[in-house]
Design an enzyme around this catalytic site. Structure first.
Site, PDB file in Angstrom:
ATOM      1  N   ASP A   2       0.696  -1.091  -0.321  1.00 55.20           N
ATOM      2  CA  ASP A   2      -0.278  -0.214   0.312  1.00 55.20           C
ATOM      3  C   ASP A   2       1.069   1.547   0.116  1.00 55.20           C
ATOM      4  O   ASP A   2       1.203   1.566   1.144  1.00 55.20           O
ATOM      5  CB  ASP A   2      -0.959  -0.085   1.273  1.00 55.20           C
ATOM      6  CG  ASP A   2      -2.152   0.925   0.945  1.00 55.20           C
ATOM      7  OD1 ASP A   2      -2.092   2.104   0.285  1.00 55.20           O
ATOM      8  OD2 ASP A   2      -2.802   0.780   2.152  1.00 55.20           O
ATOM      9  N   GLU A  28      -1.470  -1.127  -4.493  1.00 56.93           N
ATOM     10  CA  GLU A  28      -2.095   0.016  -3.337  1.00 56.93           C
ATOM     11  C   GLU A  28      -2.442   0.622  -3.916  1.00 56.93           C
ATOM     12  O   GLU A  28      -1.381   1.447  -3.140  1.00 56.93           O
ATOM     13  CB  GLU A  28      -2.953  -0.694  -2.594  1.00 56.93           C
ATOM     14  CG  GLU A  28      -4.049  -0.091  -1.763  1.00 56.93           C
ATOM     15  CD  GLU A  28      -4.367  -0.646  -0.334  1.00 56.93           C
ATOM     16  OE1 GLU A  28      -5.373   0.132  -0.349  1.00 56.93           O
ATOM     17  OE2 GLU A  28      -3.482  -1.548   0.344  1.00 56.93           O
ATOM     18  N   GLU A  54     -10.565   3.771  -3.237  1.00 58.53           N
ATOM     19  CA  GLU A  54     -10.712   3.934  -0.974  1.00 58.53           C
ATOM     20  C   GLU A  54     -11.195   4.930  -1.384  1.00 58.53           C
ATOM     21  O   GLU A  54     -12.263   5.988  -0.687  1.00 58.53           O
ATOM     22  CB  GLU A  54      -9.563   3.685  -0.885  1.00 58.53           C
ATOM     23  CG  GLU A  54      -8.458   4.587  -0.973  1.00 58.53           C
ATOM     24  CD  GLU A  54      -7.256   3.908   0.567  1.00 58.53           C
ATOM     25  OE1 GLU A  54      -7.181   4.176   0.865  1.00 58.53           O
ATOM     26  OE2 GLU A  54      -6.853   2.828   0.022  1.00 58.53           O
ATOM     27  N   HIS A 104     -12.443  -2.002   0.957  1.00 55.42           N
ATOM     28  CA  HIS A 104     -11.122  -1.260   1.342  1.00 55.42           C
ATOM     29  C   HIS A 104     -11.876  -0.774   3.555  1.00 55.42           C
ATOM     30  O   HIS A 104     -13.123  -0.705   2.310  1.00 55.42           O
ATOM     31  CB  HIS A 104     -11.002  -0.154   1.095  1.00 55.42           C
ATOM     32  CG  HIS A 104      -9.748   0.482   1.769  1.00 55.42           C
ATOM     33  ND1 HIS A 104     -10.619   1.723   2.820  1.00 55.42           N
ATOM     34  CD2 HIS A 104      -8.786   0.995   1.579  1.00 55.42           C
ATOM     35  CE1 HIS A 104      -9.329   2.442   3.011  1.00 55.42           C
ATOM     36  NE2 HIS A 104      -8.447   2.185   2.541  1.00 55.42           N
TER      37      HIS A 104
END
Length: 180
Positions: A2, A28, A54, A104
């Site tokens: 991420d 991500e 997200e 998410h």
């Protein structure tokens, strides 16, 4: 991996190539969510699946986002995009684009419980005998509102809670303890 919107497109591509041998599940939110063209450039340049979404809102925002083809995995956040029902509508739209949805989840036990319930109702993109079991994102940083707010046991393997609402019991004393 991420990146939490930490790179420009060029930086994300360089970073993604440096990790090419790490067998990442996905990369991500490599770039700013407001720049879907950057997502598209990163996705075209890397072999690792790109995940994002997200920070998008409602099915209308996701419609435009998905039309650009920026991600391999869509990550709507039910708390941001309009709730559980809206997330399911977004997931249906994503499946029509051939993009699987992995909700998410960040924040409290309430959002984790919502994510668990969402995983049970997501549409199948392509029938496959090799499909992995459903996953829910679970941040590992210490978080009293995730770990102590309810009776939900968060960990590597979690069951979908049963009972009224999201199936969890809220401990109001946790809220009182952290009231300013």
């Amino acid at each position: 991996m991420d990146a939490n919107r930490g790179f420009t497109a060029a930086e994300a591509i360089r970073f993604g190539r440096a990790l090419a041998d790490e067998d990442l599940w996905f990369f991500e939110e490599p770039v700013l969510p407001e720049d879907p063209d950057a997502y598209t450039r990163v996705r075209a340049a890397l072999d690792v699946p790109i995940a994002g979404g997200e920070s998008e809102f409602t099915r209308w925002g996701f419609h435009d986002f998905l039309a650009r083809g920026p991600v391999d995995i869509l990550q709507p956040d039910a708390t941001a995009c309009g709730g559980i029902r809206e997330t399911l509508l977004v997931a249906g739209m994503a499946s029509a684009h051939g993009v699987p949805t992995l909700p998410h989840v960040w924040g409290s036990a309430i959002t984790v419980a919502a994510g668990l319930h969402l995983m049970t109702a997501l549409p199948t993109v392509v029938p496959s005998m090799a499909r992995e079991r459903p996953h829910v994102e679970l941040d590992q940083a210490p978080n009293v509102f995730r770990d102590e707010l309810s009776d939900l046991a968060c960990g590597p393997v979690m069951a979908v809670p049963h009972g009224p609402g999201l199936g969890i019991e809220i401990d109001l004393s946790v809220i009182e303890r952290h009231r300013p």
